[in-house]
Design a protein around this motif. Structure first.
Motif, PDB file in Angstrom:
ATOM      1  N   PRO A  90      83.059 -69.269  18.980  1.00 53.26           N
ATOM      2  CA  PRO A  90      82.935 -69.680  20.365  1.00 53.26           C
ATOM      3  C   PRO A  90      84.206 -69.388  21.150  1.00 53.26           C
ATOM      4  N   ARG A  91      84.046 -69.040  22.389  1.00 52.81           N
ATOM      5  CA  ARG A  91      85.193 -68.719  23.247  1.00 52.81           C
ATOM      6  C   ARG A  91      85.705 -70.007  23.892  1.00 52.81           C
ATOM      7  N   SER A  92      86.293 -70.852  23.076  1.00 53.54           N
ATOM      8  CA  SER A  92      86.752 -72.175  23.519  1.00 53.54           C
ATOM      9  C   SER A  92      88.251 -72.294  23.347  1.00 53.54           C
ATOM     10  N   ILE A  93      88.850 -73.168  24.128  1.00 53.89           N
ATOM     11  CA  ILE A  93      90.272 -73.440  23.939  1.00 53.89           C
ATOM     12  C   ILE A  93      90.484 -74.226  22.648  1.00 53.89           C
ATOM     13  N   VAL A  94      89.618 -75.205  22.398  1.00 50.90           N
ATOM     14  CA  VAL A  94      89.702 -75.998  21.171  1.00 50.90           C
ATOM     15  C   VAL A  94      88.334 -76.015  20.508  1.00 50.90           C
ATOM     16  N   ARG A  95      88.307 -75.701  19.213  1.00 51.05           N
ATOM     17  CA  ARG A  95      87.086 -75.850  18.417  1.00 51.05           C
ATOM     18  C   ARG A  95      87.368 -76.824  17.277  1.00 51.05           C
ATOM     19  N   ILE A  96      86.458 -77.792  17.105  1.00 49.55           N
ATOM     20  CA  ILE A  96      86.545 -78.753  16.011  1.00 49.55           C
ATOM     21  C   ILE A  96      85.307 -78.621  15.147  1.00 49.55           C
ATOM     22  N   SER A  97      85.520 -78.536  13.853  1.00 52.91           N
ATOM     23  CA  SER A  97      84.415 -78.574  12.905  1.00 52.91           C
ATOM     24  C   SER A  97      84.869 -79.435  11.734  1.00 52.91           C
ATOM     25  N   GLY A  98      84.545 -80.707  11.801  1.00 55.16           N
ATOM     26  CA  GLY A  98      84.979 -81.657  10.780  1.00 55.16           C
ATOM     27  C   GLY A  98      84.445 -83.027  11.124  1.00 55.16           C
ATOM     28  N   ASN A  99      84.822 -84.016  10.341  1.00 58.74           N
ATOM     29  CA  ASN A  99      84.295 -85.363  10.476  1.00 58.74           C
ATOM     30  C   ASN A  99      85.420 -86.370  10.702  1.00 58.74           C
TER      31      ASN A  99
END
Length: 210
Positions: free
Chosen positions: A111-120
């Motif tokens: 994704p063209r995002s400033i911040v990407r989170i993938s977690g819990n």
């Protein structure tokens, strides 16, 4: 007797709780920090969240000092907090970290995002995430959570991004958006002009997930 064992158990639980709390680490990033020469302390901070993320564990906190960060993509994946030991990314008290895009994201993939989170169990609070406008027909995000569970976005100010300000997507459940502002996000370059613009978006989430 029985009372002694109860007291001993309570004392042991107290010390275990104190140990796990005391062993949590705090790291700092700042606009003038340096990922190479810094050590993550308040006096020798790092610059990127990516650097801090490389050492973070459950229960740790990252404080972001105030000022403007010109960032390439910050990809925060592969780490998880716990229900009673969340990973925290927090604005330093009394200061506002402003995260903006640096350079072009057109060729860096989704994704063209400033911040990407993938977690819990990740708690992100007090940041301003802005000015990631469209460079082509694709959607450009401020912050996106993908395949993440039980995370908290709190008191974020997300604006002037090229489509969706805050997006939660794919296998994501139990996420909380609390007291956030998401505004002036638009996608004028889309084939359906302004058709994919959202302040807060939920997409590609399987049926039954909330």
């Amino acid at each position: 007797g029985e009372n002694f064992y109860k007291k001993a158990t309570l004392v042991l639980l107290f010390f275990l709780s104190f140990y796990y709390t005391a062993s949590a680490s705090t790291y700092y990033v700042s606009p003038d920090g340096n990922d190479l020469s810094g050590n993550g302390s308040i006096g020798k901070s790092w610059f990127t969240l990516n650097k801090a993320w490389s050492v973070i564990t459950a229960g740790d906190s990252i404080y972001m000092r105030g000022g403007t960060y010109s960032y390439t993509k910050q990809i925060l994946t592969g780490k998880n907090g716990k229900p009673d030991n969340m990973i925290r990314i927090l604005a330093y008290p009394g200061e506002i970290p402003i995260l903006k895009k640096s350079g072009s994201y057109a060729s860096t993939g989704w994704p063209r995002s400033i911040v990407r989170i993938s977690g819990n169990y990740i708690h992100i609070k007090g940041l301003e995430i802005c000015y990631n406008p469209q460079e082509n027909i694709d959607v450009y995000y401020g912050i996106i959570i993908t395949n993440g569970h039980n995370n908290i976005c709190e008191m974020l100010n997300v604006h002037h991004n090229g489509g969706t300000g805050i997006s939660i997507e794919y296998n994501s459940t139990g996420n909380l958006i609390l007291n956030c502002d998401s505004h002036h996000n638009s996608d004028p370059l889309s084939s359906d002009k302004y058709g994919n613009a959202d302040g807060i978006g939920f997409s590609h989430i399987p049926a039954g997930n909330i």
